[in-house]
Design a protein around this motif. Structure first.
Motif, PDB file in Angstrom:
ATOM      1  N   TRP A  21       1.038  -1.358  -0.113  1.00 14.33           N
ATOM      2  CA  TRP A  21       0.254   0.001  -0.036  1.00 14.33           C
ATOM      3  C   TRP A  21       1.297   1.275   0.188  1.00 14.33           C
ATOM      4  CZ3 TRP A  21      -4.978   0.221   3.481  1.00 14.33           C
ATOM      5  CH2 TRP A  21      -5.427   1.487   2.767  1.00 14.33           C
ATOM      6  N   GLY A  29     -16.566 -15.960   6.717  1.00 13.04           N
ATOM      7  CA  GLY A  29     -17.633 -16.137   7.728  1.00 13.04           C
ATOM      8  C   GLY A  29     -18.415 -16.545   6.972  1.00 13.04           C
ATOM      9  N   GLU A  76     -14.805  -5.136  -0.590  1.00 12.42           N
ATOM     10  CA  GLU A  76     -14.318  -5.222   1.374  1.00 12.42           C
ATOM     11  C   GLU A  76     -15.807  -5.278   1.556  1.00 12.42           C
ATOM     12  OE1 GLU A  76     -11.651  -3.125   4.388  1.00 12.42           O
ATOM     13  OE2 GLU A  76     -13.710  -2.106   3.436  1.00 12.42           O
ATOM     14  N   HIS A  77     -15.758  -7.159   2.382  1.00 14.59           N
ATOM     15  CA  HIS A  77     -17.188  -7.643   2.603  1.00 14.59           C
ATOM     16  C   HIS A  77     -17.955  -7.634   1.822  1.00 14.59           C
ATOM     17  CE1 HIS A  77     -15.926  -5.986   6.973  1.00 14.59           C
ATOM     18  NE2 HIS A  77     -15.019  -5.167   6.592  1.00 14.59           N
ATOM     19  N   ARG A 130     -18.688   6.700   7.623  1.00 11.99           N
ATOM     20  CA  ARG A 130     -19.845   7.778   7.739  1.00 11.99           C
ATOM     21  C   ARG A 130     -19.835   8.625   6.581  1.00 11.99           C
ATOM     22  NH1 ARG A 130     -19.930   7.982  13.319  1.00 11.99           N
ATOM     23  NH2 ARG A 130     -18.516   6.705  14.517  1.00 11.99           N
ATOM     24  N   ARG A 166     -23.216  -1.415   6.023  1.00  9.28           N
ATOM     25  CA  ARG A 166     -23.843  -0.625   7.407  1.00  9.28           C
ATOM     26  C   ARG A 166     -22.107  -0.053   7.806  1.00  9.28           C
ATOM     27  NH1 ARG A 166     -25.652  -6.678   8.754  1.00  9.28           N
ATOM     28  NH2 ARG A 166     -23.935  -6.867   6.814  1.00  9.28           N
ATOM     29  N   HIS A 167     -20.933  -0.578   6.632  1.00 12.97           N
ATOM     30  CA  HIS A 167     -19.961  -0.192   6.358  1.00 12.97           C
ATOM     31  C   HIS A 167     -19.735   0.910   5.897  1.00 12.97           C
ATOM     32  CE1 HIS A 167     -17.463  -3.742   8.531  1.00 12.97           C
ATOM     33  NE2 HIS A 167     -17.925  -4.640   7.689  1.00 12.97           N
ATOM     34  N   ARG A 192     -21.156   3.083   8.562  1.00 13.73           N
ATOM     35  CA  ARG A 192     -21.184   3.362  10.424  1.00 13.73           C
ATOM     36  C   ARG A 192     -19.600   3.516  10.557  1.00 13.73           C
ATOM     37  NH1 ARG A 192     -24.530  -1.706  11.964  1.00 13.73           N
ATOM     38  NH2 ARG A 192     -22.730  -1.444  13.913  1.00 13.73           N
ATOM     39  N   ALA A 193     -18.806   3.257   9.540  1.00 13.88           N
ATOM     40  CA  ALA A 193     -17.293   3.508   9.173  1.00 13.88           C
ATOM     41  C   ALA A 193     -17.554   4.034   8.448  1.00 13.88           C
ATOM     42  CB  ALA A 193     -16.541   2.145   9.065  1.00 13.88           C
ATOM     43  N   ASN A 240     -14.589 -11.450   6.365  1.00 13.76           N
ATOM     44  CA  ASN A 240     -14.198 -11.196   7.501  1.00 13.76           C
ATOM     45  C   ASN A 240     -14.273 -13.163   7.540  1.00 13.76           C
ATOM     46  OD1 ASN A 240     -14.567  -8.528   8.478  1.00 13.76           O
ATOM     47  ND2 ASN A 240     -16.807  -9.171   9.187  1.00 13.76           N
ATOM     48  N   GLU A 263      -3.898 -11.463   7.672  1.00 16.30           N
ATOM     49  CA  GLU A 263      -4.800 -11.587   9.489  1.00 16.30           C
ATOM     50  C   GLU A 263      -5.420 -12.446  10.007  1.00 16.30           C
ATOM     51  OE1 GLU A 263      -6.187  -7.196  10.874  1.00 16.30           O
ATOM     52  OE2 GLU A 263      -6.827  -8.385   8.926  1.00 16.30           O
ATOM     53  N   LYS A 319     -15.155  -0.152   0.314  1.00 12.62           N
ATOM     54  CA  LYS A 319     -16.735  -0.970   0.836  1.00 12.62           C
ATOM     55  C   LYS A 319     -18.145  -0.904   0.037  1.00 12.62           C
ATOM     56  CE  LYS A 319     -15.128   0.842   4.494  1.00 12.62           C
ATOM     57  NZ  LYS A 319     -14.128  -0.071   6.198  1.00 12.62           N
TER      58      LYS A 319
END
Lengths: 542, 542
Positions: free
Chosen positions: A57, A194, A158-159, A129, A122-123, A126-127, A192, A250, A118
C-alpha cells in the motif's frame, strides 16, 4: 510503464492467479518483512509464475512506498507477473486529484492498481460515515482517474458477501460504479471470512448472472474454508483468485496460494502456472516460509513434509505396490515426495540425483553414497537440514568422494567475549587460533556481535595468505531455535540452527551449523562458508 | 454394557458429532499418545460434549487394546459420549466367529463398533485380492454378528468417493450390505482427501437420494478442504460427522473438530454441543494440543490465539466502535477473545484498546498514550515488534503511566565468554554485576550457550533475595535476524530481534529485545522477562 497483463502464464489474461502475500500476508501476526524481504518474496512468486503480485500500500506504509520505489528503480525484474499497488479510493468529500493517497498510487509507478472499496451499506454508513451515493462516486472517480493515467484497475469489494446478504442493491451498485468507470475485475471479498462453500457458489453465480462482470474472489480462512471457498468461486465463474503464500494473513489467514493452485491444476484441470512450475510448489512454499521466518507447516496440503507421509501400518505394504491407490495425486508433480514413516530412508537415489545436480558423479561410488546417506540421516536427526544448505551438502559429498571439501585451515581454538561495560559501552571481541599451510595464525578482532567478531578475526588471520577472501562476503544470517520436544531441552537449552548465505560477486551459497551453543553453531557455518569459498577457487578434479 | 447413543447432546441421536482423534489423530506425524494420554483426551472430548469417541483399534494395536480394557475397568466415565471401537470386517474366506480381530472388537466391551470396509472396486481387487461378492459378504457377516451381540454398528466406507466415481454400483452394494445387515450409519470416507466441496455435495445428495440410508462423512485435508467438505456434506444431508481435535491426522490431517462444530453451530444454527460447551472450544483445543505435545496452531479457525487478532491500522479505530463489523462472530462465544496488535501502523485508538485488554486505563491519560505511541513507532522503526511481546508492551505502558514497569535491579555490567578450547571443549560463561535494593551483586555461571549462561548468572545473583524467581522458567527463545535492507547492514552486521517466552506455572508471557549484538538483544529481553515477573507478584495500583 511496465505491462498490465501477466506475461508467460499459460491462460494469459483469461485467468488471474493474484498473490497478496506482500500486503495481506504481511498482516499476519508474526510476520514483519523488511523491504529486502519483500523484494525477495516478489522474486520467488514471479519465478513460480503467478500473474499478479500485489506489493503493498504505497503512501500508507513507508516500507511499501520504498518497495515500489526500489522495484521501479530496477531492483525487481518480473518475468511472469505484473506488479500491483493496493490502495483505497479517494476520501469522501475530497476531489480525486487532490487525494494524497490516490496520488501515491500513481507515484508508485505500478502498472496495475487494486482499489479497495466498501460494499456493505453498514460499513459505508458506520465506518466511512458517508452515504451510498458518495461511496459510489468515490469509487467511480478514482477508477476513472487511474484509468485516464493509463493504469489497469481492479476493485476489491470489501465485506462483499456480508454486504450482499444485508443489502444486495448497494453491493451491486458499488461493483457497477467501478466497472462502468473502467475497472475490469470486480473482486468479491469475504473480508470477515465467515462464508462456507455453498454460500459462495450461490452468491458468485448470482452476481455473475445479474451483472455479467468479470469476477474475482478473495477469501479469509475464519471458517477454515478459504481454499475451498476460493476454488468453489472459480467453479461458479470467478476468473481471478487472490491468495497468499502458505495462507499467511490477518487472523486465521487467507486462502493458501499453493493449495488453491494445486487444486485448480490437479483437480479442475486448469493450467494456471507456466510449464514446469507446479513442480516448484513445494520448494517455493518452503522458501517463502524461510523469508517470513516461520517454520513451514509440516501438514500443509500439497507442500507439507507430512502431506504424503504414511504412518498407518494397515497401508504400508499396499502403498509399496500401488502408491496411486493411497495418494490423491502424485506428490512428485508438486515437487514433494511420498514418505513412509518408521521405515523412513534418506534415499540413495535422491543423494545420487542431488550429486548430479551439484556436478558430482556419485553413481559409480556406492560407498560414498552410503557414507553421505548415513551422515545426512544422523545429522538431520540432530536438527541439521541440508535442503536449504546446498554448499554444506556439497562439502559433505566431496569429502565422501575424497575430492576436497575440507576447510582451508584447522582450528586450534577460539574465544569470544561480549562485554557490557559499566559506562554502557558494548564490545564484542573474538580471538582465533588456526593452522594454515603449516603456519599458526592468531588474530583478534572486534565486531558488533559475537559472530561478526569471529568472522572478522578469521578474515584477519587468513587474508594475508588468501587475498581472494576479500571478495567473500556474508550476505545473510538466519537463526532458528529448535525446541527438540519432550524432555530434551527447551528455552535457551534448545538446539540452534544457523544458516549463512555468502557471496563472492560471482555467485552465492548457503552453509549450515547446528549446536546447543549459538556461537559454536555459527562457527561451524562460518568454517563451511570459507571451505566452500576455497572450493569455488579451484575446479573440481575431472 | 454402556449406552450406544450419545447422552446429553442437544440433538441426541438425530445428529452425531463423532471424534476420531484417538485413532485417526494418533496417525499424525509427531503424535504418540500413551494410554494415559488417550484416557485424558477422551475425558476432554466428553467434557466438551461430543456424541461418540472412537478410542482406537483393539486387537490391532496393543495400546488401544489396553485403552479399552482400562476404560471398561472404570478409568473412563463418560457423561455425554458413547465409546466406539474401530476395526475391520472379517477377513476373506474366514468365518466371522473365527476371526480374531472381530473377536477383539467384542472383547473391547465398547458398545458401538465402527467397521471399516472397502468400497472402491480397485481396492477390493488389488489390495484385498478378493471380489465384490465376498467383500459384501464380509461386511454383512460382520455387521450381523456384532448386532447379534448387542452392539450398535456404523460402517466406514473407505475410499468411498474415489470408488463411487470409478464404479458406483460396487460402492452402493457395499453400503447396502452393511445397512441391510443392521448398520445404521453409512459413513462416506474421502480417505485420500482429494475431494472438493461441490463434488462432496453432489455425491452425498446422490447417494442419499438413491439409498435413503443415514449417511455420515469422514474427510481428510489433502486439498485443504476437510472442514468445508464436512460442513457441505451436512448441508447435503449427512447427519453424522467424523472429526479430530485440531485436525490431527495422517498426512495433512482430518477435519478439525473445533472448526466443524464452530461452523455447524454459528453458521448453520445446529446446536450440536450441550449448553455452554461452545464457550469451552478454545480451552479444549489448547488442552488437546498440550496432550498431543504440539504447539497450538495460533492461526486456527475459532480457537487460535490469532483468530480474532487485528493488526491493520486501517481498521483499528473502526473496530473500537463496531467490533461486530470486523469479526465473523463474537469470539467470546467460543471462549476466545479479540486482540488488537500494536504495531508501527498503530494509532492512539489501538494503544488505548490494547491498554484496556491488559487491564490498564489509558483512556484518561492522553499524555501516556502519546508517549507509548511515540516509543512504539520509534522502536518498531528499529526492528522491535510489540505485537508478539505483550509483556514488554505492558511494561512500556506501565512506565508511561508511572505505574511501575521497571526491572527489579539495575545493571552495572555483564560479560559473556564463549571459548572453544584447543582440546575441543566448549565453555560459555557469564558474569553479571547488578544493583538490587541497595546491594551490589556479582555472580558468574556457566551455560550451554551465551544466553543460557547470562540467565543462569542473573538468577544466581537474584534468587537469594527473590526466591520466587525459582518458579520463573524460560520456555521458548526465538531469534530473528533483520536485514535492514539498503546499506544499513547485512549478514552479521544486521539487527537481531529476540523473543523470550517465560512461564511461572500460573501463566506465560513474552518479552522482546532488539540490538545489533545478539547477546545484548537477549539481555534486554531477559531483563524485561524478570521485570514482568516482578510485576505479576504485585497487584497494579488501583
Amino acid at each position: 510503464m511496465s505491462r498490465t497483463e501477466p506475461a508467460g502464464t499459460p491462460l494469459g489474461d483469461a485467468f488471474h492467479v493474484y498473490d497478496t502475500t506482500l500486503r495481506d500476508g504481511a498482516q499476519s501476526e508474526g510476520i514483519s518483512y523488511s523491504v529486502a524481504d519483500k523484494l525477495a518474496v516478489a522474486r520467488q512468486l514471479d519465478a513460480l509464475g503467478v500473474g499478479f503480485i500485489e506489493g503493498g500500500w504505497p503512501g500508507a506504509l513507508p516500507k511499501d512506498t520504498e518497495f515500489f520505489a526500489r522495484a521501479a528503480a530496477g531492483e525487481l525484474e518480473l518475468r511472469h507477473a505484473a506488479l500491483v499497488a493496493f490502495g483505497s479510493t479517494r476520501k469522501a468529500g475530497v476531489a480525486v486529484q487532490d487525494d494524497a493517497q490516490v496520488r501515491a498510487l500513481l507515484d508508485s509507478a505500478a502498472p496495475v492498481v487494486t482499489l479497495v472499496a466498501k460494499s456493505d451499506r453498514r460499513h459505508i454508513e458506520r465506518a466511512l460515515r458517508t452515504d451510498v451515493d458518495e461511496n459510489c462516486a468515490m469509487v467511480a472517480d478514482t477508477v476513472a482517474f487511474l484509468r485516464a493515467e493509463g493504469r489497469r484497475v481492479f476493485l476489491d469489494a470489501e465485506h462483499f458477501f456480508d454486504g450482499y446478504r444485508f443489502d444486495p442493491d448497494t453491493a451491486l451498485r458499488v461493483l457497477d460504479a467501478a466497472v462502468t468507470a473502467g475497472a475490469d475485475v470486480a473482486v468479491l471479498c469475504d473480508t470477515n471470512g465467515g462464508m462456507l462453500p455453498l454460500g459462495i457458489a450461490e452468491v458468485v453465480g448470482d452476481v455473475a448472472a445479474r451483472t455479467g462482470f468479470r469476477l474475482g474472489i478473495h477469501c479469509q480462512d475464519d471458517t477454515s474454508s478459504a481454499v475451498a471457498n476460493s476454488v468453489t468461486a472459480v467453479q461458479a465463474g470467478a476468473t481471478h483468485v487472490q491468495c497468499t503464500a502458505n495462507g499467511y494473513g490477518e487472523r486465521t489467514g487467507n486462502a493458501d496460494l499453493f493449495a488453491v493452485v494445486g487444486n485448480l491444476v490437479t483437480k479442475l484441470g486448469k493450467p494456471v502456472l507456466p510449464d514446469g512450475a507446479l513442480g516448484e510448489l513445494t520448494r517455493t512454499s518452503h522458501a517463502l516460509a524461510e523469508l517470513a521466518n516461520l517454520a513451514p507447516n509440516t501438514h500443509q496440503a500439497y507442500v507439507g513434509t507430512s502431506a504424503f507421509a504414511h504412518k498407518a501400518g494397515l497401508h504400508a505394504s499396499a502403498i509399496k505396490v500401488d502408491p496411486e491407490l493411497y495418494n490423491h495425486m502424485n506428490p512428485v508433480d508438486v515437487g514433494n515426495g511420498q514418505r513412509v514413516l518408521v521405515t523412513e530412508m534418506a534415499g540413495r537415489a535422491s543423494v545420487e540425483l542431488k550429486g548430479t545436480e551439484l556436478g558430482l558423479d556419485l553413481a559409480g561410488r556406492p560407498d560414498a553414497v552410503s557414507s553421505v546417506v548415513a551422515t545426512v540421516k544422523e545429522r538431520e536427526a540432530h536438527g541439521w537440514s541440508f535442503e536449504a544448505a546446498d554448499a554444506s551438502l556439497e562439502l559433505l559429498m566431496r569429502g565422501a568422494l575424497g575430492e576436497g571439501g575440507q576447510a582451508p585451515f584447522a582450528v586450534e581454538s577460539y574465544r569470544v567475549i561480549v562485554e557490557h561495560r559499566p559506562d554502557g559501552g558494548l564490545v564484542a571481541e573474538a580471538t582465533v587460533r588456526i593452522l594454515h599451510e603449516g603456519e599458526r595464525l592468531i588474530a583478534t578482532a572486534e565486531g558488533n556481535g559475537p559472530v561478526n567478531a569471529l568472522d572478522a578475526a578469521l578474515r584477519k588471520a587468513l587474508t594475508p595468505s588468501c587475498p581472494w577472501l576479500e571478495h567473500v562476503e556474508l550476505a545473510d544470517y538466519k537463526v532458528r531455535i529448535l525446541n527438540r520436544g519432550g524432555d530434551e531441552g527447551h528455552g535457551t537449552d534448545a538446539v540452534t540452527r544457523v544458516l549463512l548465505q555468502a557471496t563472492d560477486g560471482a555467485g552465492s551459497w548457503t552453509t549450515i551449523g547446528v549446536h546447543g551453543n549459538i556461537v559454536e553453531a555459527s562457527w561451524l557455518a562460518l568454517v563451511d562458508m570459507l571451505a566452500y569459498a576455497a572450493t569455488r577457487r579451484q575446479p573440481a578434479p575431472a
